[in-house]
Design a protein around this motif. Structure first.
Motif, short mmCIF file in Angstrom:
data_model
loop_
_atom_site.label_atom_id
_atom_site.label_comp_id
_atom_site.label_asym_id
_atom_site.label_seq_id
_atom_site.Cartn_x
_atom_site.Cartn_y
_atom_site.Cartn_z
N PHE A 24 0.81 -1.22 0.00
CA PHE A 24 0.00 0.00 0.00
C PHE A 24 0.84 1.28 0.00
O PHE A 24 0.62 2.18 -0.80
CB PHE A 24 -0.97 -0.01 1.19
CG PHE A 24 -1.97 -1.12 1.11
CD1 PHE A 24 -3.18 -0.93 0.47
CD2 PHE A 24 -1.70 -2.37 1.66
CE1 PHE A 24 -4.12 -1.95 0.38
CE2 PHE A 24 -2.62 -3.40 1.57
CZ PHE A 24 -3.83 -3.20 0.93
N HIS A 25 1.79 1.37 0.92
CA HIS A 25 2.64 2.54 1.06
C HIS A 25 3.43 2.78 -0.23
O HIS A 25 3.42 3.88 -0.79
CB HIS A 25 3.58 2.31 2.25
CG HIS A 25 4.54 3.40 2.55
ND1 HIS A 25 5.74 3.55 1.88
CD2 HIS A 25 4.52 4.37 3.49
CE1 HIS A 25 6.41 4.56 2.38
NE2 HIS A 25 5.69 5.08 3.36
N GLN A 26 4.11 1.74 -0.70
CA GLN A 26 4.95 1.90 -1.88
C GLN A 26 4.14 2.09 -3.16
O GLN A 26 4.56 2.80 -4.06
CB GLN A 26 5.91 0.70 -2.01
CG GLN A 26 6.95 0.66 -0.89
CD GLN A 26 7.88 1.84 -0.94
OE1 GLN A 26 8.78 1.90 -1.77
NE2 GLN A 26 7.69 2.80 -0.03
N SER A 27 2.95 1.48 -3.23
CA SER A 27 2.08 1.71 -4.38
C SER A 27 1.59 3.16 -4.42
O SER A 27 1.55 3.78 -5.48
CB SER A 27 0.88 0.76 -4.36
OG SER A 27 1.33 -0.57 -4.53
N ALA A 28 1.23 3.68 -3.25
CA ALA A 28 0.80 5.08 -3.19
C ALA A 28 1.95 6.00 -3.59
O ALA A 28 1.76 6.96 -4.33
CB ALA A 28 0.30 5.43 -1.78
N LEU A 29 3.16 5.68 -3.11
CA LEU A 29 4.32 6.48 -3.48
C LEU A 29 4.55 6.42 -4.99
O LEU A 29 4.84 7.44 -5.63
CB LEU A 29 5.57 6.00 -2.73
CG LEU A 29 6.86 6.77 -3.00
CD1 LEU A 29 6.73 8.24 -2.62
CD2 LEU A 29 8.02 6.12 -2.25
N GLY A 30 4.41 5.25 -5.57
CA GLY A 30 4.57 5.10 -7.01
C GLY A 30 3.56 5.92 -7.79
O GLY A 30 3.91 6.56 -8.80
N LEU A 31 2.31 5.94 -7.33
CA LEU A 31 1.29 6.75 -7.99
C LEU A 31 1.59 8.24 -7.87
O LEU A 31 1.45 8.99 -8.85
CB LEU A 31 -0.09 6.45 -7.42
CG LEU A 31 -0.68 5.09 -7.78
CD1 LEU A 31 -1.96 4.83 -6.99
CD2 LEU A 31 -0.94 5.01 -9.28
N LEU A 32 2.03 8.67 -6.70
CA LEU A 32 2.37 10.08 -6.51
C LEU A 32 3.57 10.47 -7.37
O LEU A 32 3.62 11.58 -7.90
CB LEU A 32 2.65 10.37 -5.04
CG LEU A 32 1.45 10.22 -4.10
CD1 LEU A 32 1.88 10.43 -2.66
CD2 LEU A 32 0.33 11.17 -4.48
N ALA A 78 -1.80 8.07 8.85
CA ALA A 78 -1.33 9.34 8.27
C ALA A 78 -0.53 10.15 9.28
O ALA A 78 0.54 10.67 8.95
CB ALA A 78 -2.52 10.15 7.76
N LEU A 79 -1.04 10.26 10.50
CA LEU A 79 -0.42 11.17 11.47
C LEU A 79 0.74 10.57 12.26
O LEU A 79 1.78 11.23 12.41
CB LEU A 79 -1.48 11.70 12.43
CG LEU A 79 -2.55 12.58 11.80
CD1 LEU A 79 -3.56 13.03 12.84
CD2 LEU A 79 -1.93 13.77 11.09
N GLY A 80 0.59 9.35 12.77
CA GLY A 80 1.62 8.78 13.63
C GLY A 80 2.99 8.71 12.97
O GLY A 80 3.93 9.41 13.38
N ASN A 119 1.46 7.38 4.09
CA ASN A 119 1.25 6.77 5.40
C ASN A 119 -0.23 6.51 5.67
O ASN A 119 -0.57 5.55 6.37
CB ASN A 119 1.90 7.62 6.50
CG ASN A 119 3.41 7.50 6.45
OD1 ASN A 119 3.96 6.45 6.16
ND2 ASN A 119 4.09 8.60 6.71
N ALA A 120 -1.11 7.33 5.13
CA ALA A 120 -2.54 7.04 5.22
C ALA A 120 -2.87 5.76 4.46
O ALA A 120 -3.64 4.92 4.94
CB ALA A 120 -3.36 8.21 4.68
N ALA A 121 -2.27 5.60 3.28
CA ALA A 121 -2.47 4.37 2.51
C ALA A 121 -1.95 3.17 3.30
O ALA A 121 -2.58 2.11 3.34
CB ALA A 121 -1.75 4.47 1.16
#
Length: 145
Positions: free
Chosen positions: A21-29, A88-90, A123-125
């Motif tokens: 999830f984290h790395q996929s979101a980073l890839g999309l961004l 997202a926050l922590g 981080n939310a992802a």
């Protein structure tokens, strides 16, 4: 070892949530041009030279352990919102205000909106992925899931 068994799914879910999830979101961004950072980086991280992806997965597992009590009960629909917000926050706030200064980096991504948004989004992802994987473990009857 039996005492650790209930916590193992949370660690594994946190680590896998980074990978999926984290790395996929980073890839999309990265794909849409919000960040120059790329996913799945295997270059070594000082001081031990551990590949960055493995380091992120380890810390994702640690965060999975830390957030597990706050995400219960997993069957509650609100756990998705808690996963999103806590994810997202922590990790983001700790990265901005603890890790960055220790590494000699500017606080909060240098207060650059795109860098700040990237941290919050990936981080939310991760937090949503953590909940999804913990619920999957729970449905599979895995102790601690």
């Amino acid at each position: 070892m039996p005492l650790l068994l209930p916590f193992l799914p949370a660690f594994i879910a946190g680590a896998l949530a980074v990978l999926v999830f984290h790395q996929s979101a980073l890839g999309l961004l990265h794909l849409v041009g919000l960040t120059p950072r790329t996913p799945f980086v295997l270059g070594g991280v000082p001081p031990l030279g551990v590949p960055q992806l493995l380091s992120l997965m380890f810390w994702g597992g640690v965060w999975g352990l830390a957030l597990l009590p706050l995400l219960r009960p997993l069957g509650d629909a609100r756990c998705w919102l808690r996963g999103l917000v806590l994810g997202a926050l922590g990790p983001t706030l700790v990265s901005w205000f603890v890790v960055a200064p220790l590494k000699g980096l500017p606080l909060a991504g240098g207060w650059q909106p795109a860098a700040m948004a990237t941290g919050l989004i990936v981080n939310a992802a991760w937090g949503l992925g953590l909940v999804a994987l913990l619920r999957l473990a729970q449905r599979a009857g895995i102790p601690g899931g």
